[in-house]
Structures are given as C-alpha cells and as structure tokens.
Design a protein around this motif. Structure first.
Motif, PDB file in Angstrom:
ATOM      1  N   LEU A  86     -10.873   1.895   2.225  1.00 54.33           N
ATOM      2  CA  LEU A  86     -10.165   1.042   1.275  1.00 54.33           C
ATOM      3  C   LEU A  86     -11.124   0.481   0.225  1.00 54.33           C
ATOM      4  CD1 LEU A  86      -7.694  -0.967   3.553  1.00 54.33           C
ATOM      5  CD2 LEU A  86      -7.056   0.482   1.626  1.00 54.33           C
ATOM      6  N   GLY A  87     -12.292   0.027   0.669  1.00 53.96           N
ATOM      7  CA  GLY A  87     -13.285  -0.513  -0.264  1.00 53.96           C
ATOM      8  C   GLY A  87     -13.791   0.546  -1.227  1.00 53.96           C
ATOM      9  N   LEU A  88     -14.015   1.751  -0.716  1.00 50.04           N
ATOM     10  CA  LEU A  88     -14.502   2.844  -1.559  1.00 50.04           C
ATOM     11  C   LEU A  88     -13.453   3.229  -2.601  1.00 50.04           C
ATOM     12  CD1 LEU A  88     -16.596   4.984  -2.235  1.00 50.04           C
ATOM     13  CD2 LEU A  88     -15.725   6.377  -0.339  1.00 50.04           C
ATOM     14  N   VAL A  89     -12.201   3.322  -2.171  1.00 49.91           N
ATOM     15  CA  VAL A  89     -11.121   3.676  -3.108  1.00 49.91           C
ATOM     16  C   VAL A  89     -10.993   2.610  -4.191  1.00 49.91           C
ATOM     17  CG1 VAL A  89      -8.615   3.934  -3.321  1.00 49.91           C
ATOM     18  CG2 VAL A  89      -9.830   5.110  -1.484  1.00 49.91           C
ATOM     19  N   ARG A  90     -11.099   1.338  -3.809  1.00 53.46           N
ATOM     20  CA  ARG A  90     -11.014   0.267  -4.813  1.00 53.46           C
ATOM     21  C   ARG A  90     -12.143   0.384  -5.829  1.00 53.46           C
ATOM     22  NH1 ARG A  90      -9.427  -3.156  -0.122  1.00 53.46           N
ATOM     23  NH2 ARG A  90      -7.177  -3.521  -0.365  1.00 53.46           N
ATOM     24  N   SER A  91     -13.318   0.772  -5.373  1.00 61.44           N
ATOM     25  CA  SER A  91     -14.454   0.893  -6.299  1.00 61.44           C
ATOM     26  C   SER A  91     -14.276   2.070  -7.257  1.00 61.44           C
ATOM     27  CB  SER A  91     -15.766   1.047  -5.519  1.00 61.44           C
ATOM     28  OG  SER A  91     -15.851   2.330  -4.909  1.00 61.44           O
ATOM     29  N   LEU A  92     -13.537   3.094  -6.827  1.00 61.17           N
ATOM     30  CA  LEU A  92     -13.326   4.276  -7.669  1.00 61.17           C
ATOM     31  C   LEU A  92     -12.137   4.091  -8.620  1.00 61.17           C
ATOM     32  CD1 LEU A  92     -13.834   7.009  -4.927  1.00 61.17           C
ATOM     33  CD2 LEU A  92     -15.387   6.502  -6.822  1.00 61.17           C
ATOM     34  N   SER A  93     -11.271   3.136  -8.322  1.00 57.50           N
ATOM     35  CA  SER A  93     -10.096   2.886  -9.170  1.00 57.50           C
ATOM     36  C   SER A  93     -10.495   1.875 -10.239  1.00 57.50           C
ATOM     37  CB  SER A  93      -8.937   2.348  -8.332  1.00 57.50           C
ATOM     38  OG  SER A  93      -8.668   3.214  -7.257  1.00 57.50           O
ATOM     39  N   ASP A  94     -11.211   2.353 -11.250  1.00 59.38           N
ATOM     40  CA  ASP A  94     -11.887   1.423 -12.154  1.00 59.38           C
ATOM     41  C   ASP A  94     -10.987   0.865 -13.246  1.00 59.38           C
ATOM     42  OD1 ASP A  94     -13.731   3.924 -14.140  1.00 59.38           O
ATOM     43  OD2 ASP A  94     -11.594   3.597 -13.836  1.00 59.38           O
ATOM     44  N   ARG A  95      -9.696   1.220 -13.263  1.00 59.85           N
ATOM     45  CA  ARG A  95      -8.789   0.658 -14.256  1.00 59.85           C
ATOM     46  C   ARG A  95      -7.944  -0.462 -13.665  1.00 59.85           C
ATOM     47  NH1 ARG A  95      -5.167   4.060 -15.120  1.00 59.85           N
ATOM     48  NH2 ARG A  95      -4.016   2.685 -16.464  1.00 59.85           N
ATOM     49  N   GLY A  96      -8.383  -1.018 -12.556  1.00 59.13           N
ATOM     50  CA  GLY A  96      -7.632  -2.124 -11.983  1.00 59.13           C
ATOM     51  C   GLY A  96      -6.366  -1.693 -11.270  1.00 59.13           C
ATOM     52  N   ALA A  97      -6.339  -0.488 -10.730  1.00 60.28           N
ATOM     53  CA  ALA A  97      -5.155  -0.032 -10.003  1.00 60.28           C
ATOM     54  C   ALA A  97      -4.932  -0.894  -8.772  1.00 60.28           C
ATOM     55  CB  ALA A  97      -5.333   1.430  -9.590  1.00 60.28           C
ATOM     56  N   ALA A  98      -3.678  -1.015  -8.380  1.00 57.05           N
ATOM     57  CA  ALA A  98      -3.363  -1.650  -7.109  1.00 57.05           C
ATOM     58  C   ALA A  98      -3.610  -0.622  -6.007  1.00 57.05           C
ATOM     59  CB  ALA A  98      -1.911  -2.116  -7.092  1.00 57.05           C
ATOM     60  N   VAL A  99      -4.327  -1.024  -4.972  1.00 53.99           N
ATOM     61  CA  VAL A  99      -4.624  -0.145  -3.837  1.00 53.99           C
ATOM     62  C   VAL A  99      -3.845  -0.654  -2.637  1.00 53.99           C
ATOM     63  CG1 VAL A  99      -6.421   0.756  -2.312  1.00 53.99           C
ATOM     64  CG2 VAL A  99      -6.905   0.410  -4.758  1.00 53.99           C
ATOM     65  N   VAL A 100      -2.929   0.183  -2.138  1.00 50.88           N
ATOM     66  CA  VAL A 100      -1.995  -0.245  -1.106  1.00 50.88           C
ATOM     67  C   VAL A 100      -2.210   0.564   0.165  1.00 50.88           C
ATOM     68  CG1 VAL A 100       0.440  -0.473  -0.512  1.00 50.88           C
ATOM     69  CG2 VAL A 100      -0.294  -0.869  -2.856  1.00 50.88           C
ATOM     70  N   PRO A 101      -2.482  -0.094   1.291  1.00 52.11           N
ATOM     71  CA  PRO A 101      -2.602   0.628   2.555  1.00 52.11           C
ATOM     72  C   PRO A 101      -1.232   1.047   3.070  1.00 52.11           C
ATOM     73  CG  PRO A 101      -2.870  -1.726   2.931  1.00 52.11           C
ATOM     74  CD  PRO A 101      -2.719  -1.540   1.435  1.00 52.11           C
ATOM     75  N   ALA A 102      -1.182   2.164   3.792  1.00 53.59           N
ATOM     76  CA  ALA A 102       0.101   2.650   4.306  1.00 53.59           C
ATOM     77  C   ALA A 102      -0.120   3.520   5.531  1.00 53.59           C
ATOM     78  CB  ALA A 102       0.840   3.456   3.231  1.00 53.59           C
ATOM     79  N   THR A 103       0.932   3.643   6.328  1.00 55.93           N
ATOM     80  CA  THR A 103       0.987   4.646   7.384  1.00 55.93           C
ATOM     81  C   THR A 103       2.293   5.403   7.212  1.00 55.93           C
ATOM     82  OG1 THR A 103       1.977   3.043   8.901  1.00 55.93           O
ATOM     83  CG2 THR A 103      -0.406   3.322   9.024  1.00 55.93           C
ATOM     84  N   TYR A 104       2.261   6.681   7.493  1.00 53.94           N
ATOM     85  CA  TYR A 104       3.441   7.553   7.391  1.00 53.94           C
ATOM     86  C   TYR A 104       4.091   7.517   5.998  1.00 53.94           C
ATOM     87  CZ  TYR A 104       2.868   7.268  12.446  1.00 53.94           C
ATOM     88  OH  TYR A 104       2.352   7.297  13.706  1.00 53.94           O
ATOM     89  N   GLY A 105       3.299   7.251   4.965  1.00 54.81           N
ATOM     90  CA  GLY A 105       3.808   7.268   3.601  1.00 54.81           C
ATOM     91  C   GLY A 105       4.817   6.180   3.298  1.00 54.81           C
ATOM     92  N   ARG A 106       4.806   5.105   4.084  1.00 52.31           N
ATOM     93  CA  ARG A 106       5.827   4.065   3.915  1.00 52.31           C
ATOM     94  C   ARG A 106       5.367   3.006   2.931  1.00 52.31           C
ATOM     95  NH1 ARG A 106       6.603   4.165  10.292  1.00 52.31           N
ATOM     96  NH2 ARG A 106       7.953   5.990  10.404  1.00 52.31           N
TER      97      ARG A 106
END
Length: 362
Positions: free
Chosen positions: A173-193
């Motif tokens: 999650l931390g790595l993805v947030r660092s790569l989303s450099d335009r301020g994207a919302a990063v949402v955790p999920a299971t089973y695509g929900r």
C-alpha cells in the motif's frame, strides 16, 4: 454575467490492470451492485467477465446483452469503441455510467487520451481505475515495469487481494501510494469489492420498486458471504457540505487547485451568487480532472451550494473549514472573478481539440 447551461454528460470510467489483478471480478461486482444505476460495460470478451446465466435477459444485436438490473454489456474490439460509446451515450438507453475494461483494447493512457479529446457531447471522462494484485505486485512490476506509468496516471488505485499479501499488505500500500504521484486515492480491497459510490452515483429507479431485481437475486445468492457486507464502506471517507451563502469563485478555485491527496471525487452544485444569478454550477471532479456545468436555477428553488467529497484518508474537518472559508459576503461581482471557473466549462475555454485548457487541474 450569465452563461448558457451545458448538457449533462455520462461519466466514462476506464478500468485497467494486468492479467490476474482482479479487474474482471471488480467489474462483475459493480454490475451486481449497481444500486439501481444502469451501467454500460464495454469489454473485449464476454467470456472474460463470466456474466451469470440468470443475468442475461436478452441479446440486443450481435455484441450486446441486457442484464436483469438494466445494465448493458458490449463485447467490442478497438475499432468499434467509438460506435459503442455513441450507442450507450444515447439518452434512450438510460445508462448512468459507462465502464470500459481496458484489457485487450488499448494501453490505458491511450483510452484516457481518446476520452479527453472526445467531442461527443454526451460523455465526460470519469477517471482511470487501476487494479493491482497486492500479493503479486513485486512480480508484476518486474514483468511489466510500465505499471509505474499506469499508477502515475490513475485517479483511483484499487489494491486488491490484500488478504493474500504478506504482513497485511502495508508495504505494498505504501509503495503504491508513492507511485501514484498525482494524488490518486488508494483503496484497499479483497475480492474486487469496492463500493460503487466511489465510482458513480447509485440511485434506485422507480421501476425497480416492487420487483425482484438482479441485485436482490445476487444478495440472496450470497447471503452466506459474511465478509461481503461489513467492509464496503471502510475504504473511503465522505463529507457533505451545504451553504446558504454563495461561494466566491476565486476562493473555491484556490481550494480545488490545492485539494489533498486521496480526495478522489467532488460532486454537487455551487451557487456563485452575483457572479451568475441565472445558473447554479454542477461540479464534477475525479482525481485531478475537473469540470463545471452551468444549469439554470428552477423557479422558486432554494439557492444553496451542496457538495459531496469522497476520498481515502481525508481530513473531513479540515476540508469543511476550508470550504466554509470559500463563502462570499460581497454584494457585487468582481468582473474577472469567474475566469478560473470558466476555464473548466466545456466550450468556453480555448484548448487543443476543443478540450478546456483546464480540464486537468493542478
């Protein structure tokens, strides 16, 4: 200063992700949980999304099926994409949102570029949703280094399969947030929900009342799935804001230009008071994308600003305070005060391919 109302447009969401990330599961989830909204889904292969046999109410031509809850699915190749966008955007379909699964059609950036350049009056870009597999993220980056570019372009990143990731997926999650450099919302999920409200407005239609809809059938079918219901709303925060006092356009634009990371969607209506006494302004923001739509006030209608802000990890109290600071107590309009807003009204700004110069905010 009055401006002519612009027609409302159907948001077009691009759903991307490498093989196995879970994007087709997420699309199935959206179709099953449409909340009364009609989704037009454009995919490259019907078999890939495994539409339940009970969902298929009938074929509408060679490439389209109608689902029991009013959603439509189209199987297309890249050359047909414009044709089906045109077809689904026809008011007669009753479609509220269009979701394009990017797999097999094009790289997501090409789809995004095409939608932003589109001159079709019935559609508006609704954001790029990138789905990643938390358990396989490191291997995926090694095989597909271009995923970093996709994440940088995304408006919403769904980090899927967190239940299978080591240490709860916090590192990923931390790595993805660092790569989303335009301020994207990063949402955790299971089973695509992911709650559909994150992507589009869910509004039950009157015709569903008293009928057993596909949503109801699916709810009954999955009654034993205890993990499904409790966590849908945990992944995002929302703030509702209302003000009887008009907003100052310059102050509001300063707020929008500095909106924080994780504030994924802003929707609602703004009253600019003396700056345009004839219209309210519908606002549509997804990630960094922003657009305003002037709409005539109804006779006797209460002139209010009403906004809903949706994001992940946002400070609702601070955002409310910032919005309250945008109110305007001046009785007269500054001649140039609306310029910042009008940059984001389609057709009023000069930009390449008639795209507003400010369609993407800072």
């Amino acid at each position: 200063m009055e401006h002519h109302p612009t027609p409302r447009q159907i948001p077009v969401v691009v759903l991307a992700g490498f093989l196995g990330s879970g994007k087709t599961t997420l699309l199935n989830h959206l179709l099953h949980r449409s909340g009364g909204s009609r989704i037009g889904a454009i995919v490259n292969d019907f078999g890939a999304i495994e539409i339940d046999a009970m969902a298929v109410a009938g074929a509408l031509g060679d490439s389209t099926v109608s689902l029991g809850n009013g959603c439509l699915c189209c199987a297309v190749d890249a050359s047909e994409l414009d044709v089906y966008l045109e077809r689904l955007a026809n008011p007669g379909t009753g479609v509220d949102v269009i979701v394009i699964e990017a797999s097999g059609l094009a790289q997501p950036e090409e789809l995004v570029r095409m939608l932003l350049a589109s001159e079709h009056p019935g559609i508006v870009y609704g954001g790029l949703v990138e789905v990643v597999d938390a358990a396989e993220f490191d291997d995926t980056r090694a095989k597909h280094p271009e995923i970093d570019r996709h994440l940088a372009l995304a408006d919403l990143v769904v980090v899927n399969k967190l239940d299978r990731a080591a240490e709860g997926g916090e590192r990923v999650l931390g790595l993805v947030r660092s790569l989303s450099d335009r301020g994207a919302a990063v949402v955790p999920a299971t089973y695509g929900r992911v709650d559909p409200e994150f992507l589009f407005d869910c509004r039950p239609t009157a015709e569903r009342i008293g009928q057993l809809s596909f949503d109801d059938l699916h709810d009954h079918h999955h009654d034993g799935d205890g993990a499904h219901g409790g966590h849908l709303h945990a992944a995002y925060d929302s703030l509702s804001f209302a003000a009887a006092q008009p907003l100052d356009p310059r102050r509001l634009m300063a707020f929008l230009d500095s909106r924080p990371e994780g504030l994924y969607r802003i929707k609602g209506y703004v009253d600019f008071g003396p700056y345009d006494t004839g219209n309210r302004y519908a606002v549509h923001a997804v990630g960094r994308f922003l657009r305003f739509y002037p709409e005539a006030w109804g006779r006797g209608e209460d002139r209010l600003t009403q906004l809903v802000l949706i994001g992940s990890g946002i400070d609702a109290a601070a955002l409310r305070k910032d919005l309250e600071a945008c109110t305007n107590d001046a009785p007269h309009a500054d001649e140039h005060g609306m310029w910042g807003v009008l940059r984001y009204v389609q057709g009023l700004a000069e930009g390449p391919d008639d795209e507003p110069a400010g369609a993407y905010g800072a």
